[in-house]
Design an enzyme around this catalytic site. Sequence first.
Site, PDB file in Angstrom:
ATOM      1  N   ASN A   1      -7.290   0.710   5.911  1.00  0.00           N
ATOM      2  CA  ASN A   1      -7.621  -0.640   5.297  1.00  0.00           C
ATOM      3  C   ASN A   1      -9.076  -0.995   5.537  1.00  0.00           C
ATOM      4  O   ASN A   1      -9.781  -0.840   6.520  1.00  0.00           O
ATOM      5  CB  ASN A   1      -6.924  -1.875   6.271  1.00  0.00           C
ATOM      6  CG  ASN A   1      -5.443  -1.853   6.264  1.00  0.00           C
ATOM      7  OD1 ASN A   1      -4.589  -0.925   5.363  1.00  0.00           O
ATOM      8  ND2 ASN A   1      -4.839  -2.651   7.309  1.00  0.00           N
TER       9      ASN A   1
ATOM     10  N   LYS B   1      -9.209 -10.297   9.946  1.00  0.00           N
ATOM     11  CA  LYS B   1      -8.145 -11.102   9.127  1.00  0.00           C
ATOM     12  C   LYS B   1      -8.511 -12.511   9.178  1.00  0.00           C
ATOM     13  O   LYS B   1      -7.982 -13.337   8.104  1.00  0.00           O
ATOM     14  CB  LYS B   1      -6.849 -10.901   9.881  1.00  0.00           C
ATOM     15  CG  LYS B   1      -6.219  -9.403   9.833  1.00  0.00           C
ATOM     16  CD  LYS B   1      -5.763  -8.691   8.693  1.00  0.00           C
ATOM     17  CE  LYS B   1      -5.394  -7.355   8.843  1.00  0.00           C
ATOM     18  NZ  LYS B   1      -5.353  -6.499   7.262  1.00  0.00           N
TER      19      LYS B   1
ATOM     20  N   HIS C   1       0.778  -1.195   0.130  1.00  0.00           N
ATOM     21  CA  HIS C   1      -0.079  -0.088   0.043  1.00  0.00           C
ATOM     22  C   HIS C   1       0.873   1.115  -0.018  1.00  0.00           C
ATOM     23  O   HIS C   1       0.253   2.430  -0.120  1.00  0.00           O
ATOM     24  CB  HIS C   1      -1.144   0.081   1.153  1.00  0.00           C
ATOM     25  CG  HIS C   1      -0.477  -0.402   2.424  1.00  0.00           C
ATOM     26  ND1 HIS C   1       0.425  -0.020   3.141  1.00  0.00           N
ATOM     27  CD2 HIS C   1      -1.177  -1.727   3.172  1.00  0.00           C
ATOM     28  CE1 HIS C   1       0.650  -0.756   4.345  1.00  0.00           C
ATOM     29  NE2 HIS C   1      -0.283  -1.632   4.318  1.00  0.00           N
TER      30      HIS C   1
END
Length: 497
Positions: free
Chosen positions: A240, A385, A212
């Site tokens: 994110n 995640k 990123h």
Amino acid sequence: MSQDGASQFQEVIRQELELSVKKELEKILTTAPSHEFEHTKKDLDGFRKLFHRFLQEKGPSVDWGKIQKPPEDSIQPYEKIKARGLPDNISSVLNKLVVVKLNGGLGTSMGCKGPKSLIGVRNENTFLDLTVQQIEHLNKTYNTDVPLVLMNSFNTDEDTKKILQKYNHCRVKIYTFNQSRYPRINKESLLPVAKNVSFSGENTEAWYPPGHGDIYASFYNSGLLDTFIGEGKEYIFVSNIDNLGATVDLYILNHLMNPPNGKPCEFVMEVTNKTRADVKGGTLTQYEGKLRLVEIAQVPKAHVDEFKSVSKFKIFNTNNLWISLAAVKRLQEQNAIDMEIIVNPKTLDGGLNVIQLETAVGAAIKSFENSLGINVPRSRFLPVKTTSDLLLVMSNLYSLNAGSLTMSEKREFPTVPLVKLGSSFTKVQDYLRRFESIPDMLELDHLTVSGDVTFGKNVSLKGTVIIIANHGDRIDIPPGAVLENKIVSGNLRILDH
């Protein structure tokens, strides 16, 4: 060979390697169709610069002796920022903001095809749905025009654009731009694996999105940066898309737009206190007179344990960042954004070892003027995640309001339980199949589940619960069961009669 001779020899090898890579990249560029030529050229030029730096740098990129604790005033407590209150003209402050979500990742680690942002996380809502709902709520409440920008990768762009049509009637303007596409390089020869620009067939694994940190160049190259500056926008809030705690915070925005000392702050990094689960997170330090993000990969091996210590480095980066648009434009045009290179080794399906060179968006903090860390509550860091994280956000620990999740008032203490689901739960579809309904977790502290385990409807989990089905066994937790401070092991089958 003398030291001088050795370094000259290495320099010659380095130059030859750069020349070889340059030739390979030129060959690849000749295969680009005319409508993609300019875009591909920008990508390959960007890669060449990164590769040049990679050859120059050796070993971990921080000198451990120079790392110092940041000065007191460089990391402000969120309470102090909030105590300033909000101005009457909050709408005009909001109208200077652009929200950017990092949307380059796939759902593969959770067993899903396509962009991770399209995984359902709460009442059939995806990460993207919740993001759009949050910003639409802001725009309606304050009568503003805060746009949403998605930074896609070539992996997620097509699928994301198909979905965007469903938001046409929402009060949010949505823009997209793409991360660069860089060639993976062979670990031995350091030459690109790709032979042409296509990324299908045998070339599927030859390309990658370079982390990123690529946002600065890609956003600039897309033309969106200039468009927003022309519209009077001043800051981007970057986070994110899988961090459900990263909502627009009016107090931080106000602090940026109306700085207390009159000195504009070009970069704010939201940090939060480390727990045992966050020991690998990047931390803010003082380094050569500047705030600097130090990641675990940059730490010399001898100091890794010290880096992980919760007592010495108390905070970590949430990757919620507030950045000045004018500063990004200035630094990008001066080629002055300095980010450490992350070398990420991978093995392709055919067994070929490659490396991909990446950068991280937060690492640029040292290039900006008057940067600041803000120590925010843990609730602003709620990443999903794994399916263990998914279980938390789907449960009654959180309530959903206008796209934002908040911890339920019925939970007596503000910490999130520790949840560890075993490998039978890794894929979203397996995880969903194993829960007839999501258990009541309001009084849960710790849950560990391992092996072939299923949960019936309306199960309640309290305190510490450990459920272990050994290989070949299966445990069905019956509907309505209340497990409080229990260890369940062995075999428990419930069969339909």
